[in-house]
Design a protein around this motif. Structure first.
Motif: not given
Ligand code: FES
Length: 101
Positions: A43, A45-46, A65, A67
């Motif tokens: 991902c 994001h992180q 989270h 996404w």
């Protein structure tokens, strides 16, 4: 182009997504109504594992989270300017091959 076998075509059930190491790439392979799509498993994001997320039609939700990505084109749903890497997929007999370069 370098297609590498990822898995058997019957190993990823319709409506599911799984993560695979294909060559040096960590990919998430989705089966959308019998058609396979491969995107970067990591991902943006992180770094959550998209192959462990939930698949709803062609949208995968990151388990960390939330996404969401369209697996058919790698697009992040919340920001169409952001896309993750997509890989070409070929079905060869009973096997799924992914072009990992
Ligand atoms: S790591 Fe995927 S949403 Fe945060």
């Amino acid at each position: 182009m370098a297609f590498v076998r990822a898995t058997g075509r019957n190993d990823v059930a319709t409506g599911t997504i799984q993560e695979f190491q294909v060559g040096e790439k960590n990919i998430a392979l989705a089966n959308v109504a019998g058609k396979f799509f491969a995107i970067n498993n990591v991902c943006l994001h992180q770094g959550g594992p998209l192959g462990e997320g939930d698949l709803d039609r062609q949208v995968v939700t990151c388990p960390w989270h939330g996404w969401q990505y369209d697996v058919t084109n790698g697009q992040l749903l919340s920001n169409s300017a952001v896309t993750t890497t997509c890989y070409s997929v070929e079905i060869r007999g009973d096997d799924v091959f992914v072009d990992v370069g």
